[in-house]
Write a protein that holds these residues in place. Structure first.
Motif, PDB file in Angstrom:
ATOM      1  N   UNK A 141       0.827  -1.206   0.000  1.00 37.30           N
ATOM      2  CA  UNK A 141       0.000   0.000   0.000  1.00 37.30           C
ATOM      3  C   UNK A 141       0.866   1.262   0.000  1.00 37.30           C
ATOM      4  N   UNK A 142       0.558   2.176  -0.899  1.00 39.80           N
ATOM      5  CA  UNK A 142       1.277   3.446  -0.972  1.00 39.80           C
ATOM      6  C   UNK A 142       0.885   4.365   0.177  1.00 39.80           C
ATOM      7  N   UNK A 143      -0.343   4.266   0.630  1.00 39.86           N
ATOM      8  CA  UNK A 143      -0.771   5.036   1.786  1.00 39.86           C
ATOM      9  C   UNK A 143      -0.001   4.589   3.030  1.00 39.86           C
ATOM     10  N   UNK A 144       0.095   3.288   3.240  1.00 40.45           N
ATOM     11  CA  UNK A 144       0.850   2.760   4.382  1.00 40.45           C
ATOM     12  C   UNK A 144       2.329   3.111   4.255  1.00 40.45           C
ATOM     13  N   UNK A 145       2.859   3.054   3.036  1.00 39.93           N
ATOM     14  CA  UNK A 145       4.247   3.453   2.794  1.00 39.93           C
ATOM     15  C   UNK A 145       4.486   4.857   3.332  1.00 39.93           C
TER      16      UNK A 145
END
Length: 152
Positions: free
Chosen positions: A132-136
């Motif tokens: 996930x890019x959000x989690x990244x």
């Protein structure tokens, strides 16, 4: 790591750091028509990027066919890091290009280098929550302590 030679949406060749803001802006202009996709360079908007990459994967596009879209999404992710986490775009040197498989990335305020274009490619390839890019963004080391407001 996926290595894809990409054509710049701005200049027509390999993307350069100085072109990435314009690349992100052009991408947002194309996909956020009518305000239906709130791509406002906020960390929360990276959930939308996750959704868009998942849609590309579910639509059956491979890296080669989705190259331009992946470049735009990667530019957007990097620009969120620039505008909200204090990063700056940089052109990778030959060793970094070989390691990351991409021509550009971002340097964080603490000096760490990240590869937003590669992260988007990894999301397409893997698609799981760990990509996930959000989690990244939320777990990103080296962010500026105080978040800056988005530049419009």
């Amino acid at each position: 790591m996926v290595r894809v030679e990409q054509r710049s949406e701005v200049g027509g060749g390999i993307p350069r750091a100085r072109e990435m803001r314009a690349c992100a802006t052009a991408f947002v202009g194309r996909v956020a028509v009518g305000g239906r996709l709130p791509l406002d360079y906020s960390p929360a908007s990276l959930r939308i990027v996750d959704f868009l990459v998942d849609g590309v994967r579910k639509g059956g596009a491979d890296h080669e066919r989705a190259c331009g879209t992946l470049l735009g999404l990667g530019a957007y992710v990097g620009e969120v890091l620039v505008r909200r986490a204090g990063a700056v775009w940089l052109d990778f040197d030959p060793d970094q290009r070989a390691y990351f498989g991409q021509p550009v990335g971002v340097r964080m305020p603490d000096g760490r280098v990240w590869n937003p274009l590669g992260r988007v490619h990894n999301r397409l390839a893997g698609g799981g929550p760990e990509e996930s890019l959000h989690t990244f963004y939320l777990t990103l080391h080296g962010r500026a302590r105080r978040m800056r407001p988005a530049v419009r």
